[in-house]
Design a protein around this motif. Structure first.
Motif, PDB file in Angstrom:
ATOM      1  N   UNK A  54       0.831 -21.574 -14.929  1.00 16.26           N
ATOM      2  CA  UNK A  54       1.594 -22.733 -14.493  1.00 16.26           C
ATOM      3  C   UNK A  54       0.888 -23.473 -13.362  1.00 16.26           C
ATOM      4  N   UNK A  55       1.142 -24.774 -13.283  1.00 13.57           N
ATOM      5  CA  UNK A  55       0.594 -25.611 -12.217  1.00 13.57           C
ATOM      6  C   UNK A  55       1.660 -26.599 -11.791  1.00 13.57           C
ATOM      7  N   UNK A  56       1.828 -26.767 -10.471  1.00 14.15           N
ATOM      8  CA  UNK A  56       2.823 -27.687  -9.930  1.00 14.15           C
ATOM      9  C   UNK A  56       2.182 -28.514  -8.833  1.00 14.15           C
ATOM     10  N   UNK A  57       2.564 -29.784  -8.745  1.00 11.49           N
ATOM     11  CA  UNK A  57       1.988 -30.690  -7.756  1.00 11.49           C
ATOM     12  C   UNK A  57       3.063 -31.195  -6.796  1.00 11.49           C
ATOM     13  N   UNK A  58       2.643 -31.451  -5.574  1.00  9.55           N
ATOM     14  CA  UNK A  58       3.494 -32.122  -4.583  1.00  9.55           C
ATOM     15  C   UNK A  58       2.604 -33.103  -3.831  1.00  9.55           C
ATOM     16  N   UNK A  59       2.656 -34.388  -4.196  1.00  8.78           N
ATOM     17  CA  UNK A  59       1.813 -35.392  -3.556  1.00  8.78           C
ATOM     18  C   UNK A  59       0.346 -35.072  -3.752  1.00  8.78           C
ATOM     19  N   UNK A  60      -0.379 -34.937  -2.628  1.00  8.21           N
ATOM     20  CA  UNK A  60      -1.790 -34.613  -2.685  1.00  8.21           C
ATOM     21  C   UNK A  60      -2.061 -33.127  -2.637  1.00  8.21           C
ATOM     22  N   UNK A  61      -1.059 -32.320  -2.960  1.00  9.67           N
ATOM     23  CA  UNK A  61      -1.198 -30.864  -2.968  1.00  9.67           C
ATOM     24  C   UNK A  61      -0.911 -30.315  -4.356  1.00  9.67           C
ATOM     25  N   UNK A  62      -1.449 -29.144  -4.640  1.00 10.23           N
ATOM     26  CA  UNK A  62      -1.272 -28.539  -5.961  1.00 10.23           C
ATOM     27  C   UNK A  62      -1.306 -27.024  -5.818  1.00 10.23           C
ATOM     28  N   UNK A  63      -0.524 -26.339  -6.640  1.00  4.55           N
ATOM     29  CA  UNK A  63      -0.544 -24.882  -6.700  1.00  4.55           C
ATOM     30  C   UNK A  63      -0.568 -24.455  -8.161  1.00  4.55           C
ATOM     31  N   UNK A  64      -1.264 -23.361  -8.431  1.00  6.85           N
ATOM     32  CA  UNK A  64      -1.355 -22.857  -9.800  1.00  6.85           C
ATOM     33  C   UNK A  64      -1.433 -21.342  -9.770  1.00  6.85           C
ATOM     34  N   UNK A  65      -0.897 -20.682 -10.809  1.00  5.61           N
ATOM     35  CA  UNK A  65      -0.856 -19.225 -10.838  1.00  5.61           C
ATOM     36  C   UNK A  65      -0.704 -18.744 -12.286  1.00  5.61           C
ATOM     37  N   UNK A  66      -0.904 -17.458 -12.469  1.00  7.62           N
ATOM     38  CA  UNK A  66      -0.706 -16.842 -13.773  1.00  7.62           C
ATOM     39  C   UNK A  66       0.065 -15.542 -13.616  1.00  7.62           C
ATOM     40  N   UNK A  67       1.138 -15.410 -14.407  1.00 10.31           N
ATOM     41  CA  UNK A  67       1.909 -14.164 -14.459  1.00 10.31           C
ATOM     42  C   UNK A  67       1.731 -13.470 -15.805  1.00 10.31           C
ATOM     43  N   UNK A  68       0.820 -13.951 -16.627  1.00  9.68           N
ATOM     44  CA  UNK A  68       0.727 -13.449 -17.999  1.00  9.68           C
ATOM     45  C   UNK A  68       0.305 -11.989 -18.078  1.00  9.68           C
ATOM     46  N   UNK A  69      -0.444 -11.498 -17.092  1.00 10.84           N
ATOM     47  CA  UNK A  69      -0.900 -10.111 -17.132  1.00 10.84           C
ATOM     48  C   UNK A  69      -0.207  -9.231 -16.096  1.00 10.84           C
ATOM     49  N   UNK A  70       0.670  -9.807 -15.280  1.00 13.22           N
ATOM     50  CA  UNK A  70       1.261  -9.060 -14.168  1.00 13.22           C
ATOM     51  C   UNK A  70       2.256  -8.017 -14.656  1.00 13.22           C
TER      52      UNK A  70
END
Length: 435
Positions: A54-70
């Motif tokens: 997944x990836x989410x943006x807030x203005x000029x910021x961005x976060x991304x992560x994966x839980x598929x193998x957790x």
């Protein structure tokens, strides 16, 4: 290995040239992640509970992560690489139009702490975001990216004949000396009208903008043997690129006992205390919501934070050959010498023994050397998002970077081998060896 590092250096150039503003950097990061199977989500929506990328943006910021193998435990800790998308520059004012003695000019304001002289006599484009009237969008406003890669602006320096002391110490007044010219008609259209023309909309529908100048010289190799790399915005797009590339590699071989996550903030260069800065709710909110989507509660969130590692990644000062007296003599930093651990006992960097050890192990796993930076004891030290992230989350945090010269210049310098080593170290951080 050399071929891989060369490939990373070339790709870094492509990344930087695609990212003249923080908003373009976020778009480029998102584009690369989506192409690798990351799903864009919005903060305003309910987040899916299914494992995935997944990836989410807030203005000029961005976060991304994966839980598929957790593993299924909702208190699974995170491995976080954090950086920032913004760089010092000149930003177009809200009421920028000025005509002076036949010259068309645009009023700007200095953003961050640039080396002001590096912006003189340089061909400049403009880039950023524009808020336009749109009845179909939430609040009746839509954001549009704008980018002009043509020499539309220039800040001309005063001729030395009129300033005989210029070479003895150039003093620039940000209010009076840095106003760019963009014509000599004396009758230029308003900047709002200019943006409207670029966007194909009416001038009255251009409501506001966050638009800035950018250097037009393409990024590329430098030096007799092309062992250097010259580019704008290395601080801190060098990290944005390395972190994105590392996440893409880490999700393919993820450690199931950790969730790999990348976060890139805006506004680090002006202190980070904004809605999308490192001192905002963005990272804690993302971490807590990821825990919640996996069935966890507040206790699980705090349990996850207790074993989380945050790598605050920002570029680092290499030892300057013309100013060696400005550096701590026992902590010399070499270009093409490997990633840098940053240490400061006054808390300007967040590094302490546990985090420092974790990064040392990551460099060992990646097969790259690690350097250690410390400022001279009689000089102040800069800071990063690291102390803020540590304070907001309580997670073990360490400050690291990649060596460079000319930090905060319109054009900066690093080693051609450094991007590959930086990527390798951050990849090992996000996907630590399970052997």
């Amino acid at each position: 290995m050399a071929a891989d590092i060369d490939a990373h250096a070339r790709d870094l150039c492509t990344f930087i040239d695609a990212s003249p503003s923080p908003y373009h950097a976020v778009a480029e990061v998102t584009r690369r992640l989506v192409a690798a199977g990351f799903n864009p989500i919005e903060e305003r929506d309910a987040w899916p509970g299914e494992p995935g990328r997944y990836v989410v943006r807030r203005g000029g910021s961005v976060a991304a992560w994966s839980t598929e193998h957790a593993v299924a435990d909702p208190a699974t800790p995170f491995r976080v690489v954090g950086g920032h998308t913004d760089s010092p520059n000149l930003r177009i004012s809200p009421l920028p139009d000025r005509a002076s003695h036949g010259w068309d000019q645009l009023v700007v304001e200095v953003y961050g702490g640039p080396l002001l002289n590096s912006w003189l006599d340089r061909d400049l484009g403009i880039s950023g975001r524009v808020a336009v009237r749109d009845t179909d969008s939430p609040g009746g406003v839509a954001e549009r990216l704008v980018r002009v890669d043509e020499a539309v602006l220039r800040v001309p320096q005063l001729a030395i004949h009129l300033d005989r002391d210029a070479n003895s110490g150039l003093a620039l007044n940000p209010q009076t000396h840095l106003t760019p010219i963009w014509g000599a008609t004396g009758a230029a259209p308003s900047f709002a009208a200019y943006l409207a023309g670029l966007l194909g909309t009416a001038e009255r529908d251009v409501l506001a903008w966050d638009v800035m100048t950018h250097d037009l010289t393409p990024s590329g190799p430098l030096g007799r043997e092309s062992d250097l790399l010259a580019a704008p915005r290395l601080d801190n797009l060098g990290t944005a690129f390395a972190g994105t590339t590392a996440l893409l590699a880490a999700v393919e071989d993820a450690d199931p006992t950790h969730i790999p996550l990348l976060v890139l903030f805006d506004h680090e260069e002006i202190g980070s205390t904004t809605s999308s800065g490192g001192d905002s709710t963005f990272l804690p909110s993302v971490l807590e919501r990821v825990v919640a989507t996996r069935g966890g509660d507040r206790q699980d969130y705090h349990r996850a934070l207790a074993d989380t590692l945050v790598i605050s990644a920002d570029m680092a000062h290499a030892t300057h050959p013309n100013y060696v007296e400005k550096h701590e003599p026992g902590h010399r930093i070499a270009i093409n010498g490997g990633p840098v651990l940053k240490v400061n006992t006054k808390g300007r960097y967040a590094s302490e023994a546990p985090g420092s050890a974790a990064f040392a192990l990551a460099c060992e796993q990646a097969g790259v050397p690690m350097q250690v930076f410390r400022s001279r004891g009689d000089m102040p030290c800069g800071s990063t998002i690291g102390p803020m992230s540590a304070a907001l989350t309580g997670a073990t945090t360490v400050d690291v970077g990649s060596p460079m010269l000319s930090m905060h210049s319109a054009r900066e310098l690093t080693g051609a081998r450094d991007p590959g080593m930086y990527v390798a170290a951050l990849t090992a951080t996000l996907a630590p060896s399970r052997h």
